[in-house]
Design an enzyme around this catalytic site. Structure first.
Site, PDB file in Angstrom:
ATOM      1  N   LEU A 136     156.677  43.685  46.020  1.00 24.30           N
ATOM      2  CA  LEU A 136     157.307  45.037  46.132  1.00 24.30           C
ATOM      3  C   LEU A 136     157.320  45.619  47.363  1.00 24.30           C
ATOM      4  CD1 LEU A 136     154.747  47.125  43.402  1.00 24.30           C
ATOM      5  CD2 LEU A 136     157.195  46.880  43.304  1.00 24.30           C
ATOM      6  N   GLY A 137     157.960  44.344  47.781  1.00 26.05           N
ATOM      7  CA  GLY A 137     158.045  44.852  49.549  1.00 26.05           C
ATOM      8  C   GLY A 137     156.741  44.580  50.579  1.00 26.05           C
ATOM      9  N   ASP A 139     164.419  43.527  51.389  1.00 27.85           N
ATOM     10  CA  ASP A 139     163.299  43.761  52.470  1.00 27.85           C
ATOM     11  C   ASP A 139     163.320  44.780  53.091  1.00 27.85           C
ATOM     12  OD1 ASP A 139     163.008  42.373  49.761  1.00 27.85           O
ATOM     13  OD2 ASP A 139     160.723  41.925  49.492  1.00 27.85           O
ATOM     14  N   SER A 147     155.478  43.304  52.846  1.00 25.19           N
ATOM     15  CA  SER A 147     155.295  42.564  54.104  1.00 25.19           C
ATOM     16  C   SER A 147     156.509  43.170  54.253  1.00 25.19           C
ATOM     17  CB  SER A 147     155.256  41.093  53.143  1.00 25.19           C
ATOM     18  OG  SER A 147     156.495  40.903  53.742  1.00 25.19           O
ATOM     19  N   GLU A 156     159.955  39.267  59.019  1.00 26.36           N
ATOM     20  CA  GLU A 156     159.744  38.493  57.765  1.00 26.36           C
ATOM     21  C   GLU A 156     160.098  37.364  57.389  1.00 26.36           C
ATOM     22  OE1 GLU A 156     160.550  40.777  54.327  1.00 26.36           O
ATOM     23  OE2 GLU A 156     158.344  40.564  55.712  1.00 26.36           O
TER      24      GLU A 156
END
Length: 397
Positions: free
Chosen positions: A144-145, A205, A147, A194
């Protein structure tokens, strides 16, 4: 430079349509999920740099003088245009004392913070002694993004603290966003964070967490849809773990084995993404309940396709079956074979029906949230705009 505490937040991410097909050059729609990561950065006069992550019970601090020593050694190689090198990562691990005893979440979160702190300091000027607290509504490791939201919040906070971007928050406004060129800078730095965490991320993301709304991703190109509606959903985490890498490889094998069968399925998923994009743009111009049956049918068709390409799972079948019993339509989001599912909620959906569906899903052992998609990206908050739960976290640390 930072004169007072600042509070920021960035959204999570879900895939609306296009999972797996996007790997093969088809379009995917990624949406900003209004489960958010919140960050507060405060000036400090104790000569230390502190980061506190209450979700995972971690609090770390370093003497600013020691960080500046490391900065000297790294100043030639830290830049938003350059990927983090293995040598830099090894040096940061040694500096932070990261060992195999630490959890992956804690270790990678620490490395991303140190990398962004040092690289932004090297390029724009030293960041003073600060305290940073990061708390998230997003579960980690669920696709679910989380990071990316963390990296975007860190990048925005550190760039603001050193004066590389402005602080657009005015007294009469409760929530504000940066201008487009500053959001672009935030996004580029967040992508480096990321890379520290994931190695070779797609950039989707962090782009969703930065820009918000709905993004189309195809063949490496990311395009933000200009006008999109906000849609209410139920988000369900089946808590079934899976390996995205293995699932992607499995879909590829099936395509190679049955190209005449699988390629039309991918083409159909691509058509679903484009059709959904057209519907969302029409809804933004002229909101109407009449669009919801179309969105629901696209959910159903895509979920069947995802089962055909081999990324379904009994847990996801359960989500679809339970929600269908309440007249709702669901599909997996992300890699599949477990993970999360999204359920579309019409504006006139009876709240009692939604609560009944949540209870039935919880009885299956799943975790559910009622939230929205199409949320705004990274933004600055006044304290008055924050929920009591977020304020409580920041007041306790």
């Amino acid at each position: 430079m930072l004169a007072k505490p600042l509070t920021l937040s960035a959204p999570g991410k879900a895939i609306l349509h296009g999972e797996h097909a996007v790997v093969h050059g088809k379009a995917a729609l990624a949406v900003a999920l209004n489960l958010r990561t919140f960050l507060q950065i405060r000036p400090s006069n104790n000569g230390k740099v502190l980061i506190c992550l209450p979700n995972i019970g971690t609090s770390l601090n370093w003497e600013a003088v020691r960080l500046r020593t490391l900065l000297t050694a790294f100043s030639d190689g830290l830049d938003e245009s350059k990927c983090p090198s293995p040598e830099q990562m090894d040096a940061l691990k040694e500096f932070a004392g990261i060992t195999t005893g630490l959890s992956a979440t804690e270790s990678l979160g620490t490395l991303a913070f140190l990398y962004l702190y040092l690289s932004i300091s090297a390029k724009y000027g030293q960041i003073p002694s600060v305290e940073i607290v990061v708390w998230s509504e997003l579960p980690t490791g669920a696709g679910l993004g989380s990071s990316a939201a963390y990296s975007v919040c860190l990048a925005a906070a550190l760039l603001t603290a050193c004066g590389a971007i402005g602080c657009p928050l005015e007294e009469e406004k409760s929530i504000v966003r940066w201008p487009e060129e500053e959001l672009d800078l935030i996004n580029r730095w967040a992508f480096r964070g990321e890379q520290v965490i994931h190695g070779k991320p797609s950039g989707v993301d962090n782009s969703v967490a930065t820009w918000g709304g709905v993004l189309r991703f195809q063949s490496g190109k990311i395009t933000s849809l200009k006008r999109v509606p906000t849609l209410m959903i139920l988000l369900t985490n089946t808590k079934v773990s899976r390996s995205t890498k293995i699932l992607v490889a499995g879909v590829k094998d099936k395509i190679l084995k049955f190209p005449a069968i699988m390629n039309p399925v991918l083409a159909s998923i691509d058509a679903i993404s484009h059709e959904c994009e057209s519907v969302l743009e029409a809804m933004a111009v002229s909101p109407s309940q009449d669009y919801y049956p179309v969105l629901e049918e696209l959910f159903d068709i895509n979920q069947h396709h995802l089962n055909v390409i081999g990324v379904g799972h009994p847990s996801l079948d359960s989500v679809c079956r339970v929600t269908a019993a309440h007249g709702l339509h669901s599909k997996l989001t992300g890699a599949g074979r477990g993970g999360c599912a999204i359920t579309l909620l019409r504006p006139d959906t009876d709240p009692l029906m939604v609560e009944a569906a949540r209870q039935d899903l919880s009885a299956c052992g799943f975790e559910c949230w009622e939230t929205s998609i199409g949320a705004p990206g990274i933004c600055l908050h006044s304290l008055s705009s924050l929920k009591a739960e977020v304020l409580h976290v920041f007041n306790e640390v």
